[in-house]
Design an enzyme around this catalytic site. Structure first.
Site, PDB file in Angstrom:
ATOM      1  N   TYR A 193      -1.811  -1.222  10.886  1.00 38.90           N
ATOM      2  CA  TYR A 193      -2.097  -1.753   9.538  1.00 38.90           C
ATOM      3  C   TYR A 193      -0.955  -1.383   8.591  1.00 38.90           C
ATOM      4  O   TYR A 193      -0.361  -2.251   7.939  1.00 38.90           O
ATOM      5  CB  TYR A 193      -3.418  -1.202   8.991  1.00 38.90           C
ATOM      6  CG  TYR A 193      -3.499  -1.309   7.490  1.00 38.90           C
ATOM      7  CD1 TYR A 193      -3.258  -0.201   6.685  1.00 38.90           C
ATOM      8  CD2 TYR A 193      -3.739  -2.536   6.885  1.00 38.90           C
ATOM      9  CE1 TYR A 193      -3.269  -0.315   5.303  1.00 38.90           C
ATOM     10  CE2 TYR A 193      -3.758  -2.645   5.508  1.00 38.90           C
ATOM     11  CZ  TYR A 193      -3.517  -1.531   4.719  1.00 38.90           C
ATOM     12  OH  TYR A 193      -3.516  -1.646   3.348  1.00 38.90           O
ATOM     13  N   LYS A 236       2.284  -3.673   6.527  1.00 40.27           N
ATOM     14  CA  LYS A 236       2.678  -3.632   5.108  1.00 40.27           C
ATOM     15  C   LYS A 236       4.187  -3.379   4.995  1.00 40.27           C
ATOM     16  O   LYS A 236       4.892  -3.989   4.202  1.00 40.27           O
ATOM     17  CB  LYS A 236       1.893  -2.560   4.354  1.00 40.27           C
ATOM     18  CG  LYS A 236       0.408  -2.859   4.217  1.00 40.27           C
ATOM     19  CD  LYS A 236       0.164  -4.187   3.515  1.00 40.27           C
ATOM     20  CE  LYS A 236      -1.310  -4.510   3.405  1.00 40.27           C
ATOM     21  NZ  LYS A 236      -1.541  -5.870   2.842  1.00 40.27           N
ATOM     22  N   SER A 261       0.830  -1.210   0.000  1.00 37.95           N
ATOM     23  CA  SER A 261       0.000   0.000   0.000  1.00 37.95           C
ATOM     24  C   SER A 261       0.862   1.256   0.000  1.00 37.95           C
ATOM     25  O   SER A 261       1.949   1.267   0.582  1.00 37.95           O
ATOM     26  CB  SER A 261      -0.896  -0.008   1.250  1.00 37.95           C
ATOM     27  OG  SER A 261      -1.531   1.241   1.428  1.00 37.95           O
TER      28      SER A 261
HETATM   29  C1  WQD Z   1      -9.978   8.868   1.355  1.00 42.03           C
HETATM   30  C2  WQD Z   1     -10.190  10.352   1.616  1.00 42.03           C
HETATM   31  C3  WQD Z   1     -10.489  10.889   3.946  1.00 42.03           C
HETATM   32  C4  WQD Z   1     -14.281   8.781   4.450  1.00 42.03           C
HETATM   33  C5  WQD Z   1      -7.066   3.962   3.316  1.00 42.03           C
HETATM   34  C6  WQD Z   1      -5.862   3.161   3.720  1.00 42.03           C
HETATM   35  C7  WQD Z   1      -5.208   2.585   2.493  1.00 42.03           C
HETATM   36  C8  WQD Z   1      -6.236   1.770   1.757  1.00 42.03           C
HETATM   37  C9  WQD Z   1      -7.383   2.682   1.327  1.00 42.03           C
HETATM   38  C10 WQD Z   1      -6.367  -0.528   2.389  1.00 42.03           C
HETATM   39  C11 WQD Z   1      -9.434  10.850   2.857  1.00 42.03           C
HETATM   40  C12 WQD Z   1     -11.756  11.195   3.131  1.00 42.03           C
HETATM   41  C13 WQD Z   1     -13.120   9.291   3.903  1.00 42.03           C
HETATM   42  C14 WQD Z   1     -15.318   9.666   4.848  1.00 42.03           C
HETATM   43  C15 WQD Z   1     -13.982  11.529   4.119  1.00 42.03           C
HETATM   44  N1  WQD Z   1      -6.728   0.740   2.570  1.00 42.03           N
HETATM   45  N2  WQD Z   1     -12.974  10.639   3.738  1.00 42.03           N
HETATM   46  N3  WQD Z   1     -15.134  11.017   4.660  1.00 42.03           N
HETATM   47  O1  WQD Z   1      -7.546   6.839   4.139  1.00 42.03           O
HETATM   48  O2  WQD Z   1      -6.775   7.414   1.766  1.00 42.03           O
HETATM   49  O3  WQD Z   1      -6.647   5.056   2.549  1.00 42.03           O
HETATM   50  O4  WQD Z   1      -7.957   3.189   2.543  1.00 42.03           O
HETATM   51  O5  WQD Z   1      -5.598  -0.991   1.604  1.00 42.03           O
HETATM   52  O6  WQD Z   1      -4.142   1.771   2.888  1.00 42.03           O
HETATM   53  O7  WQD Z   1      -4.934   4.030   4.341  1.00 42.03           O
HETATM   54  O8  WQD Z   1      -8.855   6.064   2.100  1.00 42.03           O
HETATM   55  O9  WQD Z   1     -11.248   6.142   1.514  1.00 42.03           O
HETATM   56  O10 WQD Z   1     -10.602   6.151   3.973  1.00 42.03           O
HETATM   57  O11 WQD Z   1     -10.202   8.178   2.581  1.00 42.03           O
HETATM   58  O12 WQD Z   1     -13.840  12.754   3.978  1.00 42.03           O
HETATM   59  O13 WQD Z   1     -16.400   9.272   5.353  1.00 42.03           O
HETATM   60  O14 WQD Z   1     -11.575  10.570   1.892  1.00 42.03           O
HETATM   61  O15 WQD Z   1     -10.247  11.904   4.901  1.00 42.03           O
HETATM   62  O16 WQD Z   1      -9.007  12.177   2.589  1.00 42.03           O
HETATM   63  P1  WQD Z   1      -7.425   6.459   2.701  1.00 42.03           P
HETATM   64  P2  WQD Z   1     -10.299   6.573   2.578  1.00 42.03           P
END
Ligand code: WQD
Length: 335
Positions: free
Chosen positions: A150, A154, A125
């Site tokens: 997590y 990785k 990741s």
């Molecule tokens: C994306 C953006 C949030 C939810 C994580 C893991 C990564 C992979 C993918 C597993 C961010 C914003 C989110 C919400 C929001 N996981 N957001 N409201 O955190 O980039 O990555 O998931 O493999 O390893 O780190 O993904 O989709 O959670 O967030 O504003 O209800 O959307 O702040 O900027 P992230 P995400």
């Protein structure tokens, strides 16, 4: 026909990769303990390709069961997805994450070494980079201290693989995913978050479907064009194809080193508000959202420099953000 073991093959990225493997004429064996998916994904894969993959319900934390599997199975490669992947949950239950994500990896590598198996693809990741100092992020970007157990699994996983390749002559590739989203065109497989979605896209589609009241946008005070955080959202079908490219690189012995790693993204960053606007365009729905405070552990921006992956894997993304969001919406409407 080459036989490939896909661990976690009934999961979100795993199931899309199994379809891509079968389309590329590989013989697929799946191991999945159904801890984060359901058995009907097996039939859904079969209905897409017409080929039912061999399936074993094995928990890779059980060393004896892993050994027993390999007593009768000789595979030409392993794609290892099986792992816990919720950032927030990993902070609450670190030992579960280390036991599952690291333990299963060690048992698989031990079997490969003891039985002369080769060609290992690891689900890594972009989280290993933390908040990179420079954007877009290249494979040379420094690995930052993990922000969560997590992310640490990785990083440690990559180190274990690297040292095992050096010591035992294994050949492996780690694919550092950016943000996988969307679903298969058939609308038969997609992202199945169990419970309240942690990730942005499933929360958006569930809000648009009326399952969630409104989306909370975590912060609009980031140093980005519109103040919301930026990520590289890659269509899961493009991501699946990157695994085929990596596997063929190893099988055809085109790799330059025993252990290689590649950034797998689109190369384009999109802010949360840009994703919302794109979603409203493809769905025709007005999304109900409010701006709230930042989420702990979130970084400002991450998107991939895809130069090396494009060149070495002879692979690049073909689908747009809109296509990915459209496929996610169609999947939501079906459920
Ligand atoms: C994306 C953006 C949030 C939810 C994580 C893991 C990564 C992979 C993918 C597993 C961010 C914003 C989110 C919400 C929001 N996981 N957001 N409201 O955190 O980039 O990555 O998931 O493999 O390893 O780190 O993904 O989709 O959670 O967030 O504003 O209800 O959307 O702040 O900027 P992230 P995400």
């Amino acid at each position: 026909m080459k036989k490939i073991l896909v661990t976690g093959g009934l999961g979100f990225i795993g199931s899309h990769t199994v379809v891509a493997l079968q389309n590329a004429k590989f013989d697929v064996v799946i191991i999945d303990n159904l801890s984060n998916t359901t058995i009907d994904v097996l039939d859904n894969i079969t209905s897409i390709t017409g080929i039912k993959p061999e399936y074993h319900n094995i928990d890779l934390r059980n060393k004896k069961d892993v050994q027993q599997f390999f007593e009768t199975k000789k595979v030409d490669g392993i794609i290892h997805f099986a792992a816990y992947k919720a950032v927030g949950e990993s902070v609450e239950k670190p030992l579960d994450y280390y036991e599952n994500n690291i333990g299963s990896l060690i048992y698989l590598l031990q079997e490969m070494n003891q039985r002369g198996l080769d060609n290992f693809i690891f689900s890594s990741s972009c989280t290993v980079y933390g908040q990179a100092d420079e954007l877009p992020i290249t494979e040379n970007a420094p690995i930052k201290p993990a922000e969560s157990p997590y992310g640490n699994t990785k990083q440690i996983g990559e180190e274990i693989i690297n040292e095992s390749c050096n010591a035992y002559g294994l050949n492996a590739i780690a694919l550092r995913y950016f943000n996988p989203i969307g679903g298969h065109d058939s609308v038969k497989i997609g992202e199945l978050p169990l419970g309240v979605p942690q990730n942005l896209i499933p929360f958006i589609t569930q809000t648009a479907a009326g399952i969630r009241k409104e989306l909370s946008v975590f912060g609009d005070d980031y140093p980005t064009t519109d103040g919301t955080a930026v990520r590289d959202y890659i269509h899961v079908v493009d991501l699946a194809k990157a695994h085929i490219a990596a596997l063929q690189r190893l099988i055809n012995k085109k790799n330059n080193k025993n252990f290689e790693y590649f950034n797998v993204g689109t190369g384009t960053g999109s802010s949360v508000l840009e994703v919302i606007t794109a979603f409203e365009k493809v769905s025709g729905k007005k999304l109900n959202y409010k701006i709230v405070g930042r989420r702990a552990g979130d970084i400002t921006a991450a998107y991939a420099d895809t130069t090396i992956a494009n060149k070495e894997l002879q692979w690049k993304t073909e689908k747009s953000l809109e296509e990915a969001l459209d496929s996610a919406w169609k999947w939501q409407l079906k459920h």
